[in-house]
Design an enzyme around this catalytic site. Structure first.
Site, PDB file in Angstrom:
ATOM      1  N   LYS A 166      33.078  27.716 -24.989  1.00 37.19           N
ATOM      2  CA  LYS A 166      33.144  26.846 -23.808  1.00 37.19           C
ATOM      3  C   LYS A 166      33.811  27.588 -22.646  1.00 37.19           C
ATOM      4  CE  LYS A 166      33.203  22.764 -26.767  1.00 37.19           C
ATOM      5  NZ  LYS A 166      34.014  21.757 -27.460  1.00 37.19           N
ATOM      6  N   ASP A 216      34.351  15.080 -21.990  1.00 36.80           N
ATOM      7  CA  ASP A 216      33.775  14.913 -23.328  1.00 36.80           C
ATOM      8  C   ASP A 216      33.200  13.506 -23.497  1.00 36.80           C
ATOM      9  OD1 ASP A 216      33.670  17.115 -25.000  1.00 36.80           O
ATOM     10  OD2 ASP A 216      35.754  16.953 -25.652  1.00 36.80           O
ATOM     11  N   GLN A 260      40.160  19.802 -28.123  1.00 30.28           N
ATOM     12  CA  GLN A 260      39.258  20.136 -29.232  1.00 30.28           C
ATOM     13  C   GLN A 260      39.671  19.371 -30.493  1.00 30.28           C
ATOM     14  OE1 GLN A 260      36.471  22.200 -28.949  1.00 30.28           O
ATOM     15  NE2 GLN A 260      35.995  21.541 -31.035  1.00 30.28           N
TER      16      GLN A 260
END
Ligand code: NAP
Length: 293
Positions: free
Chosen positions: A51, A118, A95
């Site tokens: 990412k 997200d 994460q």
């Protein structure tokens, strides 16, 4: 035919790079994504590194905050709060999974919805369900983009989704059933309590598989001509590979591919699109924060 996530994600990223240049030419700063990584799980390290690398390649700023496995929940929440209040950062991802002593839901809810690229915050999930503009979580968003760019006909099709997680199965079932294009599918959502699973999968025009069980879907479970989207990524030990493992999807690719009209490979399919979609969300977060003159 392959639904080539590698190729399409490169197209998306090239488009984003052009948009970043335009933003900068208009006197704005580039989008900036922050990622928090707790501990040193191998798969999470790989995802976060991809990412961050993707951000750099298209001209986004990025910040990686690494915290030890032993970090307290309070300390993690403080870090999130600091990023929430940092005007130079547009998007924040934490994460997952997190160590067991940390409440993932609490963490998810502590990211301000405006920076939740997200799309995990309940406010953004709620907006998704209502069909309002929001950050659609990256994996389902990436799948929708892939279907759209290959002009896959979805209207009136029977879509079977295997897996009902909050980040993949449930939102993709929602997106594909709504009145949109892609969309307008009749969706069946299957999970571990589904009886006679193969009866459902064999009736699917579009089969989306998000289980986390390597090569679970075999050729006898798939209808001729089906579109197969494989979300699964499992590390399977392989001593012949220098890394000691290979990545496998949830679909037995070699035997299913000849039956499918379209299929995503693993790697090079949904995973690539997930990163592209995260970057799209981050650009959107940046644009949302630019005040009109
Ligand atoms: P998850 O939270 O682990 O959930 C798995 C789902 O599969 C659950 O709903 C479970 O049912 C269902 N399931 C498990 N065994 C089953 C069976 N035998 N028959 C029918 N359903 C079964 O999954 P996830 O987070 O969505 O992840 C799924 C996979 O996708 C993993 O391999 C993950 O690494 C991968 N993934 C990939 C990306 C990407 O970018 N490509 C992104 C996210 C996830 P119950 O609800 O009944 O337990």
């Amino acid at each position: 035919m392959l639904l080539d996530g590698k190729k399409i994600s490169e197209e998306v990223k090239a488009e984003l790079a052009v948009e970043v240049k335009a933003l900068i030419a208009d006197g704005h700063r580039a989008p900036h994504l922050a990622a928090i990584l707790v501990g040193n799980d191998g798969a999470s390290e790989t995802y976060v590194a991809s990412k961050v690398r993707a951000c750099e390649r298209i001209g986004f700023g990025s910040t990686l905050v690494r915290l030890p496995d032993s970090v307290s929940e309070d300390r993690l929440l403080q870090e999130i709060n600091a990023i929430n209040n940092n005007e130079e950062i547009d998007g924040l991802i934490v994460q997952l999974p997190l160590p067991k002593h940390i409440d993932e839901q609490k963490v998810t809810e502590s990211v301000v919805p405006e920076k939740d690229v997200d799309g995990f915050h309940p406010v953004n999930v709620g907006k998704l369900v209502l069909g309002l503009p929001t950050f659609v979580s990256a994996t389902p968003k990436g799948i929708m983009e892939l279907l759209a760019r290959y002009n896959i006909e979805t209207s009136g099709k029977h879509c079977v989704v295997l897996g009902r997680s909050n980040i993949v199965g449930t939102p993709i079932a929602n997106l594909l059933s709504r009145n949109s294009n892609p969309g307008n599918c009749t969706v069946t959502l299957c999970h571990s309590r589904t009886k006679n699973l193969a009866d459902f999968t064999r009736s699917a025009d579009i089969l989306v598989v998000a289980l986390g069980k390597a090569e679970f879907v075999t050729a006898d479970m798939v209808k001729d001509g089906a579109v197969v989207v494989d979300v699964g990524i499992t590390r399977v030990e392989d001593s012949t590979n220098p890394s000691g493992y290979v990545l496998k999807g949830d679909v037995a690719f070699d035997e299913v591919e000849p039956k499918a009209s379209y299929i995503t490979p693993v790697p090079g399919g949904v995973g690539r699109m997930t990163i592209a979609a995260l970057l799209q969300n981050t650009l959107q977060a940046r644009k949302n924060r630019i005040k009109p003159n």
